[in-house]
Design a protein around this motif. Structure first.
Motif, PDB file in Angstrom:
ATOM      1  N   ALA A 193      69.535  87.461 -49.257  1.00  0.00           N
ATOM      2  CA  ALA A 193      69.988  88.413 -49.764  1.00  0.00           C
ATOM      3  C   ALA A 193      69.542  89.240 -51.065  1.00  0.00           C
ATOM      4  O   ALA A 193      69.765  90.340 -51.079  1.00  0.00           O
ATOM      5  CB  ALA A 193      71.157  87.714 -50.567  1.00  0.00           C
ATOM      6  N   TYR A 194      68.606  88.729 -51.700  1.00  0.00           N
ATOM      7  CA  TYR A 194      68.010  89.394 -52.892  1.00  0.00           C
ATOM      8  C   TYR A 194      66.562  89.069 -52.787  1.00  0.00           C
ATOM      9  O   TYR A 194      65.979  88.094 -52.161  1.00  0.00           O
ATOM     10  CB  TYR A 194      68.316  88.971 -54.328  1.00  0.00           C
ATOM     11  CG  TYR A 194      69.870  89.151 -54.399  1.00  0.00           C
ATOM     12  CD1 TYR A 194      70.078  90.538 -54.903  1.00  0.00           C
ATOM     13  CD2 TYR A 194      70.693  88.103 -54.323  1.00  0.00           C
ATOM     14  CE1 TYR A 194      71.470  90.806 -55.228  1.00  0.00           C
ATOM     15  CE2 TYR A 194      71.977  88.684 -54.405  1.00  0.00           C
ATOM     16  CZ  TYR A 194      72.521  89.830 -55.108  1.00  0.00           C
ATOM     17  OH  TYR A 194      73.649  90.269 -55.230  1.00  0.00           O
ATOM     18  N   TYR A 226      71.902  78.959 -54.369  1.00  0.00           N
ATOM     19  CA  TYR A 226      70.888  79.846 -53.571  1.00  0.00           C
ATOM     20  C   TYR A 226      69.538  78.906 -53.378  1.00  0.00           C
ATOM     21  O   TYR A 226      69.502  78.134 -54.131  1.00  0.00           O
ATOM     22  CB  TYR A 226      70.535  81.057 -54.317  1.00  0.00           C
ATOM     23  CG  TYR A 226      70.101  80.763 -55.838  1.00  0.00           C
ATOM     24  CD1 TYR A 226      70.915  80.600 -56.893  1.00  0.00           C
ATOM     25  CD2 TYR A 226      68.628  80.622 -55.940  1.00  0.00           C
ATOM     26  CE1 TYR A 226      70.394  80.341 -58.087  1.00  0.00           C
ATOM     27  CE2 TYR A 226      68.059  80.474 -57.079  1.00  0.00           C
ATOM     28  CZ  TYR A 226      69.125  80.247 -58.394  1.00  0.00           C
ATOM     29  OH  TYR A 226      68.542  79.938 -59.593  1.00  0.00           O
ATOM     30  N   TRP A 249      76.357  84.001 -47.464  1.00  0.00           N
ATOM     31  CA  TRP A 249      76.499  85.134 -47.098  1.00  0.00           C
ATOM     32  C   TRP A 249      75.823  85.418 -45.847  1.00  0.00           C
ATOM     33  O   TRP A 249      75.871  86.696 -45.377  1.00  0.00           O
ATOM     34  CB  TRP A 249      75.753  86.122 -48.392  1.00  0.00           C
ATOM     35  CG  TRP A 249      76.551  86.077 -49.512  1.00  0.00           C
ATOM     36  CD1 TRP A 249      77.888  85.588 -49.787  1.00  0.00           C
ATOM     37  CD2 TRP A 249      76.056  86.526 -50.766  1.00  0.00           C
ATOM     38  NE1 TRP A 249      78.325  85.580 -51.089  1.00  0.00           N
ATOM     39  CE2 TRP A 249      77.198  86.424 -51.832  1.00  0.00           C
ATOM     40  CE3 TRP A 249      74.924  87.108 -51.232  1.00  0.00           C
ATOM     41  CZ2 TRP A 249      77.212  86.712 -53.136  1.00  0.00           C
ATOM     42  CZ3 TRP A 249      74.837  87.544 -52.639  1.00  0.00           C
ATOM     43  CH2 TRP A 249      76.034  87.323 -53.549  1.00  0.00           C
ATOM     44  N   PRO A 266      79.061  93.790 -45.066  1.00  0.00           N
ATOM     45  CA  PRO A 266      79.890  93.646 -46.181  1.00  0.00           C
ATOM     46  C   PRO A 266      80.491  95.098 -46.404  1.00  0.00           C
ATOM     47  O   PRO A 266      80.130  96.055 -45.959  1.00  0.00           O
ATOM     48  CB  PRO A 266      78.878  93.296 -47.334  1.00  0.00           C
ATOM     49  CG  PRO A 266      77.447  94.138 -46.726  1.00  0.00           C
ATOM     50  CD  PRO A 266      77.508  94.071 -45.297  1.00  0.00           C
ATOM     51  N   SER A 318      83.171  93.416 -50.895  1.00  0.00           N
ATOM     52  CA  SER A 318      82.535  92.026 -51.165  1.00  0.00           C
ATOM     53  C   SER A 318      81.851  91.683 -52.401  1.00  0.00           C
ATOM     54  O   SER A 318      81.282  92.590 -52.963  1.00  0.00           O
ATOM     55  CB  SER A 318      81.694  92.006 -49.915  1.00  0.00           C
ATOM     56  OG  SER A 318      80.751  92.940 -50.019  1.00  0.00           O
ATOM     57  N   GLU A 341      78.969  90.572 -52.734  1.00  0.00           N
ATOM     58  CA  GLU A 341      77.417  91.050 -52.436  1.00  0.00           C
ATOM     59  C   GLU A 341      77.143  92.279 -52.568  1.00  0.00           C
ATOM     60  O   GLU A 341      76.291  92.510 -53.518  1.00  0.00           O
ATOM     61  CB  GLU A 341      76.994  90.584 -51.083  1.00  0.00           C
ATOM     62  CG  GLU A 341      75.532  90.636 -50.865  1.00  0.00           C
ATOM     63  CD  GLU A 341      75.112  90.131 -49.305  1.00  0.00           C
ATOM     64  OE1 GLU A 341      75.936  89.897 -48.589  1.00  0.00           O
ATOM     65  OE2 GLU A 341      73.976  90.125 -49.208  1.00  0.00           O
ATOM     66  N   SER A 368      68.346  94.288 -53.425  1.00  0.00           N
ATOM     67  CA  SER A 368      69.557  93.532 -52.747  1.00  0.00           C
ATOM     68  C   SER A 368      69.876  94.043 -51.298  1.00  0.00           C
ATOM     69  O   SER A 368      70.204  95.612 -51.448  1.00  0.00           O
ATOM     70  CB  SER A 368      70.803  93.739 -53.763  1.00  0.00           C
ATOM     71  OG  SER A 368      72.044  93.822 -52.961  1.00  0.00           O
ATOM     72  N   ALA A 400      72.509  94.087 -49.510  1.00  0.00           N
ATOM     73  CA  ALA A 400      73.752  94.715 -49.413  1.00  0.00           C
ATOM     74  C   ALA A 400      73.748  96.069 -49.906  1.00  0.00           C
ATOM     75  O   ALA A 400      74.364  96.835 -49.589  1.00  0.00           O
ATOM     76  CB  ALA A 400      74.815  93.722 -49.934  1.00  0.00           C
TER      77      ALA A 400
END
Lengths: 652, 256
Positions: free
Chosen positions: A311-312, A347, A475, A481, A485, A487, A515, A517
């Motif tokens: 995600a990141y 995470y 996620w 998304p 969301s 995220e 990110s 997202a």
């Protein structure tokens, strides 16, 4: 009665003749105006995508205007053709050319003014709907406003347009002889002529174009485009007539049932407006190709989201750069982790140290330690391979396919002289495709080999890029998304936090956060806007095509009514009339579509390797063509039913 | 029973003022007969023809063609009836100018999906009979009016209709072509035995008929039969017309 009154009464009492022209002009005004209301909306410019998008939107506005221009030009010439006889009678009665010109000029200006007013009024009603639609697609709030900008531009553009057209049409009329005018469209048309050589040229060009397109190089592509244009142009003007002639020569087919009727009529109709059909084909191809490409890009953006397990990502700047300045260093990773904790999101963090190394044929690949890879592999259940010295696990990314296929590759050779002398080559023990680090292609080697390579490189400047990958299992459900969301929200929050430190005197960040997202969402807004505008243009264009065909049919209506009336006296039944007429209209509608479909596919298959796309542009192209065909089919059915209703009236 | 039976036929056009176009017409045309219908403009002769050609429907009365009542048929059935049983010749030829002469002539046969061989044979036969072989591949606007009308007759007869209906076939032709066209019609009537009904106000054209029926104000007025001599018959027609309309000088004797 003054002349001006005469012109005015002419319109008032001939409503039926003028209505089609008036409506189509109003329609052109309406679409243009609606679009401008959208483009000049104050809230659009305020959004982050506003400025880059506004350029594109202005280009689209120009295209819309050009369409409107052609559309109005065509309707006016259609309209004048229908009234040739009237002009002929006026000429015979002794009207001066000057007076005739003045009459046409006045009429045009009357209708023009009326249609600008009606068009803007309808546009005003319609634009609320359009803005609502825009709100939905773009996730923006677009309240209605007083669009003074749009009003002035529309008035200026269209009044100018009608003024120019009025002058142009007087020239159009001037070239006619009185006799021709009196006979109007009743004169028997000459048989369409075609040159067999130009027809052959068309065939050759149409064959050459796809062959050239499959070659690499800009010259080939432009040559292909040229040949394609030549081929299609001469298809409509020459080849089609030749084909019809050959069909008619084959009497076993043409002297069978209704064939004789529709085949002959089709040749006339097609030849009559061959240039228009050519234009339709080319523009439809452009529209479908663009739509296919944009859809492909969108699909790609979705891919970058779903294929990225992390995600990141925090990229750390090289530490020795920052120590030189006397700024306070803020660690971004800490900020990210705090934010995640605050929201109560669990995470996993993986640290990676990668080195960019150039390999023969493949370019730069990212080298990773096996120990670091194994941690990720365990969590993501990727294949875990035990590696000996100078053995490698090769992981090409599926988001950025390499130009050459690597399936048969057994070893990786360095470009760097020192590396190739000390390490020689890396043997590929195993390979699989995955996008672990987005678009990066990875080479995993065991820790010993990794250190050896670094040592070998020690005298050269090289950089180890250090990054932290954050895996958030919650996620990773493969669902795209939306704006609400966590995220996306958190991504936006972090990126605006980062922005506060840009060009800061005293504080600096030690890296930056990516990110997936946020990236996905901001890219998606751009493509959504493109698609939104694209859909609008395609919609206008397809309406334009349909109305053109509608005009074409209704100019010929008198002729066709006579034609079918005579046939019906001879005993042509209504069922047969429907069949013959339907075939004719279907050909008019679908031949350009068929061509642009094939061209789109050829063009997109040529574009396919240019795209960093894991999906094929062909499938998205097919979707675009499919949608376009569906819209045209709706128009086809409408036009057909109206046309048949008109013909039915003359059947005895 | 005749080939064409018209019984108590009336036609009223409704409008602001109703007009009685035809009133109580009784007419029988026998198999193989060649009958002319004459009358002044507005007398109702074209209305009568339209009823017989099934293009218009009668207000009352009955029409039987070959013992069939076409006005009781469904639309598609009617179209087929016209196509198979009737042949039409019009004043303005009504040839389709997007087709060649040959294509125009075979049109009724192509609609019936006849075989190519049969079409070619019939086309050849009818073109030879009417003397239009050399113009078969020309377009309609490339040939003269007389040739066009002969082509139209060829189209009207190629499928051997039981009844040939002609509406002012010489109306748009010069006298030489008119004569030629009428001779062709006479020839077809004699050799094929096709029953013919001709509406005209050209006494020369009418003089080729076996019998001429006169209509006045929508009613049958009189009829005269042809004897041995066409010239005499022509004179009788002229006399009858002048008696009917009064203005003998309008009806040109120039064409004699």
């Amino acid at each position: 009665m003054r002349f001006r009154q005469f012109a005015f009464n002419n319109i008032r009492r001939n409503t039926f003749t003028y209505i089609a022209y008036f409506l189509s002009s109003s329609f052109a005004v309406m679409t243009f105006f609606t679009y401008l209301v959208f483009v000049f909306h104050p809230d659009i410019l305020k959004t982050p995508i506003g400025l880059p998008a506004s350029y594109g939107m202005k280009v689209a506005a120009c295209i819309t205007f050009i369409f409107s221009f052609l559309f109005v030009l065509y309707s006016i010439s259609a309209f004048l053709k229908a009234r040739l006889k009237e002009f002929g009678i006026l000429t015979i009665l002794g009207a001066h050319r000057k007076q005739l010109n003045y009459l046409i000029f006045l009429e045009n200006m009357f209708i023009g003014t009326a249609s600008v007013i009606t068009g803007m009024f309808c546009g005003l009603l319609f634009s609320k709907l359009f803005l609502l639609f825009g709100e939905n697609v773009l996730d923006l709030k677009l309240p209605m406003y007083v669009p003074m900008n749009a009003v002035w531009i529309t008035i200026a553009a269209f009044m100018g347009l009608f003024l120019i057209l009025s002058f142009m049409t007087t020239i159009f009329i001037r070239q006619r002889k009185a006799l021709e005018m009196v006979q109007g469209s009743r004169r028997p048309k000459k048989e369409p002529k075609a040159s067999i050589w130009l027809a052959l040229l068309s065939v050759v060009s149409l064959i050459l174009a796809p062959i050239l397109v499959s070659q690499d190089g800009f010259i080939y592509i432009s040559l292909a485009l040229l040949f394609d244009m030549i081929g299609v142009y001469f298809f409509f003007t020459q080849l089609f007539v030749v084909i019809i002639r050959l069909l008619k020569k084959n009497r076993r087919y043409s002297w069978q049932g209704l064939n004789l009727l529709w085949i002959t009529e089709l040749a006339y109709k097609m030849k009559d407006s061959a240039r228009m059909f050519f234009m339709i084909t080319i523009v439809a191809t452009m529209a479908c190709t663009t739509a296919g490409s944009v859809l492909a890009i969108q699909r790609y953006i979705e891919y970058t989201y779903t294929e990225n397990p992390f995600a990141y990502t925090v990229h750390h700047y090289n530490s020795d750069i920052d120590t030189k300045t006397n700024k306070k260093i803020i660690p971004v990773a800490e900020k990210l982790e705090q934010t995640l904790k605050r929201e109560g999101i669990t995470y996993q963090k993986f640290r990676l140290n990668t080195v960019d190394i150039r390999f023969k044929h493949l370019g730069y690949l990212d080298l990773i330690r096996q120990s670091e890879y194994q941690e990720i592999a365990k969590t993501l259940s990727c294949p875990n391979v035990s590696l000996q010295d100078r053995e490698a696990l090769f992981i090409p990314s599926n988001l950025d396919p390499l130009m050459e296929s690597t399936d048969t590759l057994t070893q990786l050779s360095f470009v760097n002289q020192k590396l190739s002398s000390k390490i020689e080559k890396l043997k590929i023990k195993h390979q699989y495709t995955e996008s672990l680090l987005q678009r990066e292609n990875l080479v995993v080697v065991n820790d010993q080999t990794y250190d050896q390579i670094l040592k070998a490189l020690s005298s050269d400047p090289y950089t180890i890029s250090q990054r932290d990958q954050y895996l958030i299992p919650k996620w990773n459900d493969q669902i795209l998304p939306d704006v609400n969301s966590i995220e996306v929200q958190m991504g936006a929050e972090l990126s605006s936090w980062e922005k506060t430190f840009f060009d800061h005197d005293k504080v600096a960040l030690d890296g930056y956060i990516m990110s997936r997202a946020e990236d996905y969402y901001s890219m998606k807004q751009v493509t959504s806007l493109t698609i939104f505008i694209g859909v609008f243009i395609v919609a206008i264009f397809s309406i334009f095509i349909a109305s053109f065909l509608y005009f074409k049919l209704f100019i010929d209506l008198q002729h066709d009514q006579r034609y079918y009336h005579e046939l019906s006296k001879m005993g042509l039944s209504q069922k047969e009339m429907r069949k013959a007429a339907t075939k004719q209209i279907a050909f008019l509608f679908y031949i350009p579509l068929f061509f642009s479909g094939i061209q789109t596919l050829v063009a997109l298959s040529a574009l396919n390797p240019l795209f960093p796309v894991a999906t094929s542009t062909i499938s998205t192209g097919l979707r675009a063509i499919g949608i376009f065909t569906a819209i045209q089919t709706v128009y086809f059915l409408i036009v057909r039913s109206r046309y048949l209703a008109q013909l039915k009236r003359v059947m005895v | 029973m005749g080939m064409l039976e018209i019984q108590k036929l009336s036609k009223i056009y409704n409008g602001k003022v109703s007009t009685r176009a035809l009133n109580n017409i009784d007419l029988t045309i026998e198999q193989g007969e060649f009958v002319g219908i004459m009358g002044a403009s507005g007398s109702g002769k074209t209305t009568l023809l339209n009823m017989v050609s099934t293009i218009d429907t009668p207000s009352s009365g009955k029409i039987l063609i070959n013992n069939q009542n076409p006005h009781q048929m469904k639309k598609n059935q009617l179209a087929q009836f016209r196509r198979r049983q009737l042949g039409f010749v019009f004043q303005d030829f009504n040839l389709l100018d997007t087709l060649t002469i040959a294509e125009n002539i075979v049109l009724p046969l192509t609609l019936e999906k006849k075989s190519l061989k049969e079409m070619d044979e019939k086309l050849k036969a009818v073109a030879e009979k009417l003397g239009i072989v050399e113009i078969l591949n020309k377009r309609t606007y490339e040939v003269s009016g007389g040739q066009r009308q002969r082509a139209a007759i060829a189209r009207a007869t190629i499928h051997s209709p039981v009844l040939l209906l002609a509406d002012e076939p010489t109306g748009a032709l010069d006298s030489k072509s008119s004569r030629n066209v009428m001779e062709m019609m006479e020839k077809i009537n004699q050799t094929d035995g096709t029953t013919m009904m001709l509406v005209t106000h050209d006494p020369l054209a009418a003089s080729y008929c076996h019998r001429v029926v006169f209509i006045k104000d929508g009613e049958l007025y009189n009829e005269i039969h042809r004897g041995q001599n066409r010239q005499e018959f022509f004179q009788e027609i002229i006399d009858m017309l002048s008696f009917l309309g009064g203005n003998a000088h309008e009806l040109s004797a120039v064409r004699v």
